[in-house]
Design an enzyme around this catalytic site. Structure first.
Site: not given
Length: 492
Positions: A1, A21-23, A116
């Site tokens: 992100m 961030a991000c998953t 990601e």
């Protein structure tokens, strides 16, 4: 992100910042309930950054070359695509739909999610640094790749070629999917990368850290930059090659103290959610398996459940305990701009066999809405919105409700979650009916079939927004009552 200036490694310090961030969750078709492939990701960055749904029609020649508008002043460019495919994207409000596409499908049946954010280690970046000025970054990937590729593997090859020839401006992981399977690519350095085909009988999760480990040269399930292994050996990177298996993670990825609270807990939680019997410790990321078999076959709703996780029923649930400074970074965070679950069912016609479920804003307080690949008419409320609240855009209708619910999580969140859960179940039933109607029409009456999809999309979104308004009014009423009690002065 998206990365801020403080998250770009400077070749000496690769410490992450809070905006990283991000998953990501990827699921092979042999471990899903319907034989589908699933790729999904929370896009986390900034709560006020409205995300807009973009429909890009096919073009014999795109009108202009791609020019990066990245926040770092990046000058990456790429030639306009010839015979550009129709595709969808989910762009930031201020990009005119041409940048930060996040995720989408194209008319050839390829889906992707980007990116990601991951970080490569200081040793390799000192030798082959990111090409911050002109390399490819997150803002370009979806909008450059999707108009051009006809398979997931072709998408990997094109992105890899760009990284090798023009460099990458940042570290990232990107997932591609088509009817044949899922590929995941991770950067290794400014010009190196590897990709693996996700085993059909496994799932994979990632949370802001390189997760790929094994690389086998000349194997059909692996791809990489030219000289990936030789580069590591030449520069004595801390890798180990055993019987032809090269440890990509050891040579190119980063493990630091920050990962123990920011990244490891998310991966550990998802792995323990989906798989029984694991003995891994939450702070020992090096022991986490790369691929796992789930305890039961997964559905898109199981994936959504994972993307909504915030360590509920534990001491680390920052929302239930009103502790925004909890050391563990949740999967579901308020700054999520949107979340997507791309669902590919190869046994169905592409128009209904590929669905992108989107939740706008915080996943734990939002509703996932299905958008079919065959949709050609995008509801206007999905195409408007900026970085200030308004009364018209879908993004801000969802975001306003979420903000209200955060005022008293324990009282308001269950109200929103139950209502949206019921709505998603009702929508799933309506999807079955619509898909049956499409199948009865698409061969002899293809235009009517597409119109059926368009009508469905407009109706479902209208119902979701009406429910959101009802919930907003309900929470406002409850807040008004509470405020009245708090400031109900007595006396003359």
């Amino acid at each position: 992100m998206k990365q801020s200036s403080s998250t770009y490694p400077n070749n000496k310090d690769t410490t992450t910042s809070a905006t990283s961030a991000c998953t990501t969750i990827l699921v092979g078709n042999q471990v899903t309930i319907d034989g589908s492939f699933i790729i999904a990701r929370n896009e986390d960055h900034e709560a006020i950054n409205a995300k807009l749904f973009n429909f890009h029609p096919a073009e014999a020649l795109q009108r202009q070359d791609f020019h990066s508008i990245g926040s770092m002043g990046n000058n990456f460019t790429y030639p306009a695509a010839k015979n550009a495919l129709q595709y969808t994207s989910n762009s930031d409000f201020d990009t005119n739909g041409t940048s930060f596409g996040a995720a989408g499908f194209n008319s050839a049946g390829v889906g992707m999610t980007a990116t990601e954010t991951v970080f490569n280690n200081a040793q390799v970046l000192a030798i082959d640094p990111y090409v911050i000025a002109t390399g490819i970054g997150e803002d370009a990937i979806v909008n450059v790749i999707l108009p051009r590729v006809h398979s997931a593997q072709e998408g990997v090859a094109l992105l890899g070629h760009i990284i090798e020839t023009q460099g990458t401006a940042e570290g990232f992981g990107v997932a591609f999917v088509d009817k044949e399977g899922i590929w995941y690519l991770e950067t290794g350095s400014g010009h190196h990368w590897m990709a693996a085909k996700i085993p059909a009988d496994k799932y994979f999760v990632s949370a802001n850290q390189g997760r790929l480990v094994d690389y086998i040269a000349d194997h059909p399930d692996f791809m990489a930059s030219a000289g990936l292994v030789e580069f590591a050996k030449k520069h004595q990177l801390p890798s180990a090659e055993n019987r032809g298996v090269f440890n990509f993670h050891c040579a190119y990825s980063q493990d630091i103290e920050h990962d123990k609270t920011y990244n490891y807990p998310r991966v550990w939680t998802l792995q323990h959610l989906y798989t029984d019997g694991l003995t891994t410790k939450i702070d020992q990321g090096a022991t986490f398996p790369v691929y796992l078999t789930p305890k039961y076959k997964l559905s898109v709703y199981d994936v959504m459940l994972g993307l909504r996780n915030h360590y509920q029923a534990t001491d680390h649930d920052a929302y239930a305990h009103c502790n925004p400074n909890d050391s563990y970074r949740p999967i579901a965070v308020f700054r999520t701009e949107h979340s997507h679950v791309l669902h590919v069912r190869p046994q169905l016609p592409i128009a209904i066999g590929e669905v992108q479920y989107i939740a706008y804003g915080m996943t734990a307080l939002s509703v996932y809405l299905p958008f079919y690949q065959g949709m050609t008419s995008v509801p206007e409320v999905l195409t408007i919105g900026e970085n200030t609240a308004d009364s018209h855009s879908a993004y801000w209708k969802f975001r306003k409700l979420q903000t209200l619910a955060m005022m008293d999580w324990n009282k308001f969140a269950p109200v929103v979650q139950q209502a949206y859960h019921d709505f998603e179940q009702q929508t799933a039933h309506k999807q079955q009916l619509m898909e049956a109607e499409y199948l009865a029409l698409y061969v002899l009456h293809p235009q009517q079939a597409i119109e059926r999809i368009n009508t469905f999309e407009h109706e479902i979104l209208a119902l979701a927004l009406a429910l959101t308004e009802e919930l907003t009014n309900e929470l406002f009423t409850l807040l008004t009552i509470e405020t009245d009690k708090l400031y109900n002065f007595s006396g003359a």
